[in-house]
Design a protein around this motif. Structure first.
Motif, PDB file in Angstrom:
ATOM      1  N   ASP A 126       0.838  -1.195   0.000  1.00  0.00           N
ATOM      2  CA  ASP A 126       0.000   0.000   0.000  1.00  0.00           C
ATOM      3  C   ASP A 126       0.879   1.253   0.000  1.00  0.00           C
ATOM      4  O   ASP A 126       2.109   1.175   0.050  1.00  0.00           O
ATOM      5  N   LEU A 127       0.251   2.421  -0.073  1.00  0.00           N
ATOM      6  CA  LEU A 127       0.974   3.671  -0.275  1.00  0.00           C
ATOM      7  C   LEU A 127       1.723   4.146   0.963  1.00  0.00           C
ATOM      8  O   LEU A 127       2.450   5.132   0.891  1.00  0.00           O
ATOM      9  N   SER A 128       1.569   3.447   2.085  1.00  0.00           N
ATOM     10  CA  SER A 128       2.281   3.865   3.293  1.00  0.00           C
ATOM     11  C   SER A 128       3.718   3.361   3.319  1.00  0.00           C
ATOM     12  O   SER A 128       4.494   3.763   4.174  1.00  0.00           O
ATOM     13  N   PHE A 192      -1.020  10.365   3.967  1.00  0.00           N
ATOM     14  CA  PHE A 192      -0.657   8.996   4.308  1.00  0.00           C
ATOM     15  C   PHE A 192      -0.516   8.866   5.823  1.00  0.00           C
ATOM     16  O   PHE A 192      -0.361   9.869   6.543  1.00  0.00           O
ATOM     17  N   THR A 196       4.812   7.283   7.798  1.00  0.00           N
ATOM     18  CA  THR A 196       5.172   7.052   6.402  1.00  0.00           C
ATOM     19  C   THR A 196       6.465   7.787   6.083  1.00  0.00           C
ATOM     20  O   THR A 196       6.721   8.872   6.616  1.00  0.00           O
ATOM     21  N   GLN A 201       6.149  11.225   1.758  1.00  0.00           N
ATOM     22  CA  GLN A 201       5.026  12.058   2.195  1.00  0.00           C
ATOM     23  C   GLN A 201       5.163  13.483   1.679  1.00  0.00           C
ATOM     24  O   GLN A 201       4.191  14.102   1.230  1.00  0.00           O
ATOM     25  N   ARG A 216      -4.463   4.746   2.427  1.00  0.00           N
ATOM     26  CA  ARG A 216      -3.384   3.780   2.266  1.00  0.00           C
ATOM     27  C   ARG A 216      -3.319   3.201   0.857  1.00  0.00           C
ATOM     28  O   ARG A 216      -2.304   2.610   0.487  1.00  0.00           O
ATOM     29  N   CYS A 221      -7.587   6.965  -2.049  1.00  0.00           N
ATOM     30  CA  CYS A 221      -7.330   8.348  -2.457  1.00  0.00           C
ATOM     31  C   CYS A 221      -8.510   8.885  -3.263  1.00  0.00           C
ATOM     32  O   CYS A 221      -8.991  10.007  -3.038  1.00  0.00           O
TER      33      CYS A 221
END
Length: 283
Positions: A126-128, A192, A196, A201, A216, A221
């Motif tokens: 995930d984006l974290s 986030f 993160t 970030q 996440r 988003c």
């Protein structure tokens, strides 16, 4: 003579066209042309007759084609026997966010052709965590985006993609041809989770500390913008989804696409993955 150069020559000799051979090899045409020219220089013989319509084999080229095919077949057999003796091989690849990028699909095909005996396990992060689990040792290699903390990692750039502002379609700013970060200064952004990577970030926050709903995943988003009217950044060529729009940002640097791995964990399979990725994404 290197096996890679022989593979290049065989592709050109079988296709009788540099452009088609380059597409088959997933590389650009100029380095292919240079490699074959260097091979001719090394052997002291003209291997191909070139014309605007394509190429044809010279007598020397026909001999090399037969010999090169035999050598490459032998090399493939050697690789197969060594792989069998070593036992099953596994490579865990981390991919960030959505994995529908057509370039990633071409990379999967190219790597499978090169290493048909390797079991590739994909971990979608995930984006974290932009390292996709590299720092934690959860993956062997990551196909991801920077910037992030590269301590202890080897990182190679594959390209960069422009980004834009993700907005509700009915947002007044969505009607603009382009925007600057200053146009979004007074808006709430999706952010986030705490902890993160700070470089990551900062990039996706447009260089500022933002406030807004915590997300996440890429879909989160989009939902944060759709349901809350917040804003954020996304890749310009990603379809935003129903009810959303993307407007180019003129003062945002493009998002770097990279392949990365731990310096202490480099293996031949990882190096091969990185080389294959570089060739596919350069094509």
């Amino acid at each position: 003579m290197e096996l890679r150069t022989l593979r290049y020559f065989v592709a050109v000799a079988e296709e009788l066209h540099f452009g088609r051979a380059a597409r088959r090899l997933h590389i650009s045409q100029p380095p292919l042309s240079r490699a074959v020219k260097q091979l001719e220089t090394d052997l002291g013989a003209r291997l191909l007759d070139r014309s605007p319509n394509g190429v044809s084999l010279t007598p020397a080229g026909a001999v090399l084609l037969d010999e090169a095919r035999a050598l490459l077949l032998r090399a493939d057999r050697v690789r197969g026997r060594v792989s069998e003796a070593a036992g099953p091989a596994v490579l865990t690849v981390g991919i960030l966010g959505e994995s529908g990028d057509p370039r990633a699909l071409r990379l999967a095909d190219a790597y499978r052709r090169r290493h048909p005996q390797v079991e590739v396990r994909v971990r979608e992060a995930d984006l974290s965590d932009p390292t996709c689990g590299l720092h934690a040792g959860a993956v062997d290699v990551a196909l991801t985006r920077g910037p992030f903390d590269e301590t202890g990692l080897t990182v190679h750039g594959l390209g960069a993609d422009p980004v834009g502002a993700l907005l509700r379609r009915d947002d007044p700013l969505a009607r603009q041809v382009s925007l600057r970060l200053g146009d979004l200064a007074d808006r709430r952004w999706f952010v986030f989770p705490e902890g993160t990577d700070h470089l990551w970030q900062a990039y996706w926050g447009g260089g500022e500390s933002r406030e807004g709903p915590v997300v996440r995943a890429v879909q989160e988003c989009r939902q944060a913008v759709l349901w809350n009217g917040t804003v954020g950044l996304t890749l310009l060529d990603h379809a935003p989804g129903e009810g959303l729009a993307v407007v180019p940002l003129t003062d945002m640097p493009p998002s770097p696409l990279v392949v990365a791995w731990r310096e202490s964990g480099a293996t031949p399979l990882i190096h091969s993955f990185a080389r294959t990725a570089a060739a596919v994404y350069a094509a």
